[in-house]
Scaffold this motif. Structure first.
Motif, PDB file in Angstrom:
ATOM      1  N   LEU A 241     -48.213 -32.678   0.001  1.00 48.75           N
ATOM      2  CA  LEU A 241     -46.593 -32.588   0.248  1.00 48.75           C
ATOM      3  C   LEU A 241     -46.325 -33.949   1.219  1.00 48.75           C
ATOM      4  O   LEU A 241     -45.386 -34.717   1.130  1.00 48.75           O
ATOM      5  N   GLU A 242     -47.543 -34.219   2.189  1.00 52.58           N
ATOM      6  CA  GLU A 242     -47.370 -35.368   2.980  1.00 52.58           C
ATOM      7  C   GLU A 242     -47.343 -36.507   1.954  1.00 52.58           C
ATOM      8  O   GLU A 242     -46.520 -37.510   2.051  1.00 52.58           O
ATOM      9  N   ALA A 243     -48.324 -36.854   1.234  1.00 50.70           N
ATOM     10  CA  ALA A 243     -48.522 -38.004   0.455  1.00 50.70           C
ATOM     11  C   ALA A 243     -47.462 -38.259  -0.558  1.00 50.70           C
ATOM     12  O   ALA A 243     -46.943 -39.353  -0.583  1.00 50.70           O
ATOM     13  N   SER A 244     -46.575 -37.188  -0.958  1.00 54.85           N
ATOM     14  CA  SER A 244     -45.381 -37.354  -1.873  1.00 54.85           C
ATOM     15  C   SER A 244     -44.308 -37.477  -1.298  1.00 54.85           C
ATOM     16  O   SER A 244     -43.305 -38.022  -1.804  1.00 54.85           O
ATOM     17  N   GLY A 245     -44.082 -37.507   0.038  1.00 61.59           N
ATOM     18  CA  GLY A 245     -43.033 -37.685   1.029  1.00 61.59           C
ATOM     19  C   GLY A 245     -42.294 -36.315   1.107  1.00 61.59           C
ATOM     20  O   GLY A 245     -41.255 -36.273   1.732  1.00 61.59           O
ATOM     21  N   GLU A 246     -42.798 -35.196   0.223  1.00 60.74           N
ATOM     22  CA  GLU A 246     -42.008 -34.047   0.458  1.00 60.74           C
ATOM     23  C   GLU A 246     -41.872 -33.353   1.784  1.00 60.74           C
ATOM     24  O   GLU A 246     -40.767 -32.766   2.370  1.00 60.74           O
ATOM     25  N   ALA A 247     -43.065 -33.465   2.492  1.00 60.79           N
ATOM     26  CA  ALA A 247     -42.929 -32.888   3.588  1.00 60.79           C
ATOM     27  C   ALA A 247     -41.927 -33.678   4.609  1.00 60.79           C
ATOM     28  O   ALA A 247     -41.371 -32.877   5.506  1.00 60.79           O
ATOM     29  N   GLY A 248     -41.796 -34.719   4.557  1.00 51.85           N
ATOM     30  CA  GLY A 248     -40.752 -35.807   5.267  1.00 51.85           C
ATOM     31  C   GLY A 248     -39.674 -35.282   5.008  1.00 51.85           C
ATOM     32  O   GLY A 248     -38.426 -34.982   5.966  1.00 51.85           O
ATOM     33  N   ARG A 249     -39.294 -35.082   3.547  1.00 51.42           N
ATOM     34  CA  ARG A 249     -38.075 -34.381   3.200  1.00 51.42           C
ATOM     35  C   ARG A 249     -37.643 -33.190   3.902  1.00 51.42           C
ATOM     36  O   ARG A 249     -36.587 -32.951   4.349  1.00 51.42           O
ATOM     37  N   ILE A 250     -38.775 -32.151   3.832  1.00 47.25           N
ATOM     38  CA  ILE A 250     -38.393 -30.882   4.385  1.00 47.25           C
ATOM     39  C   ILE A 250     -38.039 -31.017   5.771  1.00 47.25           C
ATOM     40  O   ILE A 250     -37.040 -30.428   6.359  1.00 47.25           O
ATOM     41  N   PHE A 251     -38.713 -31.722   6.544  1.00 45.64           N
ATOM     42  CA  PHE A 251     -38.458 -32.239   8.033  1.00 45.64           C
ATOM     43  C   PHE A 251     -36.982 -32.389   8.075  1.00 45.64           C
ATOM     44  O   PHE A 251     -36.241 -32.122   8.953  1.00 45.64           O
ATOM     45  N   ASN A 252     -36.735 -33.545   7.361  1.00 47.94           N
ATOM     46  CA  ASN A 252     -35.360 -34.201   7.530  1.00 47.94           C
ATOM     47  C   ASN A 252     -34.280 -33.065   7.130  1.00 47.94           C
ATOM     48  O   ASN A 252     -32.920 -33.337   7.952  1.00 47.94           O
ATOM     49  N   THR A 253     -34.275 -32.171   6.326  1.00 53.15           N
ATOM     50  CA  THR A 253     -33.165 -30.977   5.798  1.00 53.15           C
ATOM     51  C   THR A 253     -33.105 -30.462   7.325  1.00 53.15           C
ATOM     52  O   THR A 253     -32.013 -29.987   7.487  1.00 53.15           O
ATOM     53  N   TRP A 254     -34.045 -30.317   7.879  1.00 52.57           N
ATOM     54  CA  TRP A 254     -33.959 -29.315   9.195  1.00 52.57           C
ATOM     55  C   TRP A 254     -33.605 -30.025  10.686  1.00 52.57           C
ATOM     56  O   TRP A 254     -33.076 -29.600  11.385  1.00 52.57           O
ATOM     57  N   PHE A 255     -34.570 -31.033  10.386  1.00 52.90           N
ATOM     58  CA  PHE A 255     -34.534 -31.996  11.817  1.00 52.90           C
ATOM     59  C   PHE A 255     -33.808 -33.430  11.685  1.00 52.90           C
ATOM     60  O   PHE A 255     -34.253 -34.061  12.808  1.00 52.90           O
ATOM     61  N   GLY A 256     -33.563 -33.841  10.788  1.00 55.16           N
ATOM     62  CA  GLY A 256     -33.226 -35.222  10.410  1.00 55.16           C
ATOM     63  C   GLY A 256     -31.830 -35.467  11.096  1.00 55.16           C
ATOM     64  O   GLY A 256     -30.888 -34.412  11.843  1.00 55.16           O
ATOM     65  N   PRO A 257     -31.325 -36.829  11.275  1.00 54.91           N
ATOM     66  CA  PRO A 257     -29.951 -37.278  11.730  1.00 54.91           C
ATOM     67  C   PRO A 257     -28.912 -36.173  10.972  1.00 54.91           C
ATOM     68  O   PRO A 257     -29.069 -36.112   9.778  1.00 54.91           O
ATOM     69  N   GLY A 258     -27.939 -35.823  11.914  1.00 53.17           N
ATOM     70  CA  GLY A 258     -26.799 -34.912  11.287  1.00 53.17           C
ATOM     71  C   GLY A 258     -27.130 -33.690  11.288  1.00 53.17           C
ATOM     72  O   GLY A 258     -26.196 -32.768  10.908  1.00 53.17           O
ATOM     73  N   THR A 259     -28.418 -33.159  11.561  1.00 53.08           N
ATOM     74  CA  THR A 259     -28.489 -31.741  11.576  1.00 53.08           C
ATOM     75  C   THR A 259     -28.347 -31.135  13.098  1.00 53.08           C
ATOM     76  O   THR A 259     -27.905 -31.864  13.916  1.00 53.08           O
ATOM     77  N   GLU A 260     -28.483 -29.826  13.199  1.00 50.30           N
ATOM     78  CA  GLU A 260     -28.034 -29.420  14.508  1.00 50.30           C
ATOM     79  C   GLU A 260     -29.099 -29.531  15.435  1.00 50.30           C
ATOM     80  O   GLU A 260     -28.863 -29.594  16.581  1.00 50.30           O
ATOM     81  N   VAL A 261     -30.509 -29.868  14.986  1.00 50.34           N
ATOM     82  CA  VAL A 261     -31.457 -30.217  15.957  1.00 50.34           C
ATOM     83  C   VAL A 261     -32.228 -31.236  15.531  1.00 50.34           C
ATOM     84  O   VAL A 261     -33.303 -31.354  15.056  1.00 50.34           O
ATOM     85  N   PRO A 262     -31.612 -32.578  15.744  1.00 47.50           N
ATOM     86  CA  PRO A 262     -32.245 -33.517  15.226  1.00 47.50           C
ATOM     87  C   PRO A 262     -33.394 -34.091  16.220  1.00 47.50           C
ATOM     88  O   PRO A 262     -33.362 -34.022  17.395  1.00 47.50           O
ATOM     89  N   LEU A 263     -34.520 -34.341  15.269  1.00 48.97           N
ATOM     90  CA  LEU A 263     -35.934 -34.677  16.227  1.00 48.97           C
ATOM     91  C   LEU A 263     -36.343 -35.700  15.397  1.00 48.97           C
ATOM     92  O   LEU A 263     -36.213 -36.141  14.253  1.00 48.97           O
ATOM     93  N   LYS A 264     -37.399 -36.528  16.356  1.00 46.82           N
ATOM     94  CA  LYS A 264     -38.145 -37.533  15.642  1.00 46.82           C
ATOM     95  C   LYS A 264     -39.399 -36.767  15.161  1.00 46.82           C
ATOM     96  O   LYS A 264     -40.094 -35.966  15.741  1.00 46.82           O
ATOM     97  N   ARG A 265     -39.976 -37.120  13.887  1.00 47.39           N
ATOM     98  CA  ARG A 265     -41.049 -36.570  13.310  1.00 47.39           C
ATOM     99  C   ARG A 265     -42.446 -37.405  13.995  1.00 47.39           C
ATOM    100  O   ARG A 265     -42.562 -38.490  13.614  1.00 47.39           O
TER     101      ARG A 265
END
Ligand code: GLU
Length: 277
Positions: A241-265
Motif C-alpha cells: 500500500l505504501e509502495a503503490s501510493g494507496e496508503a498516502g491516498r487513504i491518508f489524504n481521504t481523511w487527513f488531507g487538505p480540505g478535510t475536517e482534520v487536515p494533518l501532515k503525514r
C-alpha cells in the motif's frame, strides 16, 4: 474382534497426542476458506471508524485500511464494532480476525496479542473548554479528566499527572459529552481523535487543545498471538500500500487538505518505523 485392540491403541495414541493445539490453527486459511475477513473497528471514533451521517455504514481511515487488507487477501470485508476495552478479548475469543481500531502498539499489549507494522502515528494530548481556565497539564492535579476504559490514554494521564481524577467512559463521544456538559474539566486521548470529535461538535471553537504531547501513539493492527502467516501477509499488504501510493491516498481521504482534520503525514508504512513503548 481383532479390531478392538487396534482401536484402543489408536484411541490411546490420540489421548497421548492431546487436544489439537490452538497455536497450530491458521486464521489465514480459515479466512480464505470463509471468503471473508472479520475486522473489529470503532463505530464512534471519527475520523478512524464512525457511522456516516444519513447512512448505516461505518467509514474512516481504519475502515479503509481494513478494506485494503481484505482486498489484498482476495476476500470480502465484514466489520464488527468494538470498543477500546472489548477489542482484545474479541480477538482472543476468535470473534474477529483483526483489530483496526485506533489501537496503539505497546509492549504491554504484546503480552496478549501480536501487531502488524505501524499504520498510523499520533500522540496523546488534552482538550479543555476555551472558558475552562486550564492552561497547562500540571493544573489538572486534583481535577476530573474524562477518557476511555481500556485505552493507553487512561493509563498515560494517570502517570503524567498522578493526582488527576480520571473518569473513564466506554467510548469517546461519551467522554467528550462529559467535557461539553462541564462534568469534567478536560478530556484526554490521541490528538487525532480529539480533533475528529472537536470538528464534528456544533461549536468547535468552544474547545482548545493544551500545548504539548503526553506520549507518542503508533497504531498497529491487532492479530491473534502466534498467527504468523496472517501477520506476514498483512505486513506484505501494508508495504505494498505504501509502495503503490494507496496508503498516502487513504491518508489524504481523511487527513488531507480540505478535510475536517487536515494533518501532515509524518510516517510511512515501513519495517522498523516508530519505536514501540
Ligand atoms: N490509541 C490509544 C489506545 O490504543 C487510544 C485510543 C483508543 O482508546 O483506541 O488505547
Amino acid at each position: 474382534m481383532r479390531a478392538l485392540p487396534l482401536l484402543s491403541l489408536l484411541i490411546g495414541l490420540l489421548i497421548l497426542a492431546g487436544p489439537p493445539s490452538l497455536a497450530a490453527a491458521d486464521v489465514l486459511q480459515e479466512v480464505r476458506a470463509r471468503g471473508e475477513l472479520i475486522v473489529g473497528v470503532k463505530d464512534s471514533t471519527p475520523p478512524f471508524g464512525f457511522i456516516r451521517e444519513g447512512s448505516r455504514s461505518i467509514v474512516g481511515y481504519d475502515v479503509d485500511i481494513a478494506a485494503a487488507i481484505a482486498r489484498g487477501l482476495g476476500v470480502k470485508l465484514r466489520l464488527s464494532p468494538v470498543t477500546s476495552a472489548t477489542r482484545i478479548p474479541e480477538l482472543e475469543q476468535g470473534h474477529i480476525d483483526l483489530i483496526a481500531a485506533t489501537m496503539t502498539h505497546t509492549r504491554e499489549r504484546e503480552q496478549q496479542i501480536d501487531f502488524s507494522l505501524t499504520y498510523f502515528v499520533t500522540g496523546q494530548r488534552v482538550m479543555t473548554k476555551r472558558t475552562g481556565g486550564i492552561k497547562a497539564l500540571p493544573e489538572l492535579g486534583g481535577k476530573k479528566v474524562s477518557s476511555v476504559r481500556g485505552s493507553t490514554s487512561e493509563q498515560n494521564i494517570r502517570q503524567a499527572v498522578a493526582s488527576t481524577v480520571v473518569i473513564a467512559f466506554n467510548d469517546y463521544p461519551s467522554a467528550f459529552l462529559a467535557l461539553a456538559q462541564g462534568k469534567v474539566l478536560a478530556m484526554t486521548t490521541d490528538e487525532t481523535i480529539l480533533l475528529g470529535l472537536q470538528r464534528k461538535a456544533p461549536r468547535p471553537d468552544d474547545f482548545v487543545l493544551l500545548d504539548g504531547y503526553i506520549s507518542t501513539e503508533p497504531y498497529g493492527l491487532g492479530i491473534r498471538k502466534g498467527e504468523e502467516t496472517l501477520r506476514r501477509e498483512v505486513n506484505r499488504i501494508l508495504l505494498e500500500l505504501e509502495a503503490s501510493g494507496e496508503a498516502g491516498r487513504i491518508f489524504n481521504t481523511w487527513f488531507g487538505p480540505g478535510t475536517e482534520v487536515p494533518l501532515k503525514r509524518t510516517f510511512r508504512l515501513e519495517t522498523g518505523g516508530v519505536p514501540i513503548r
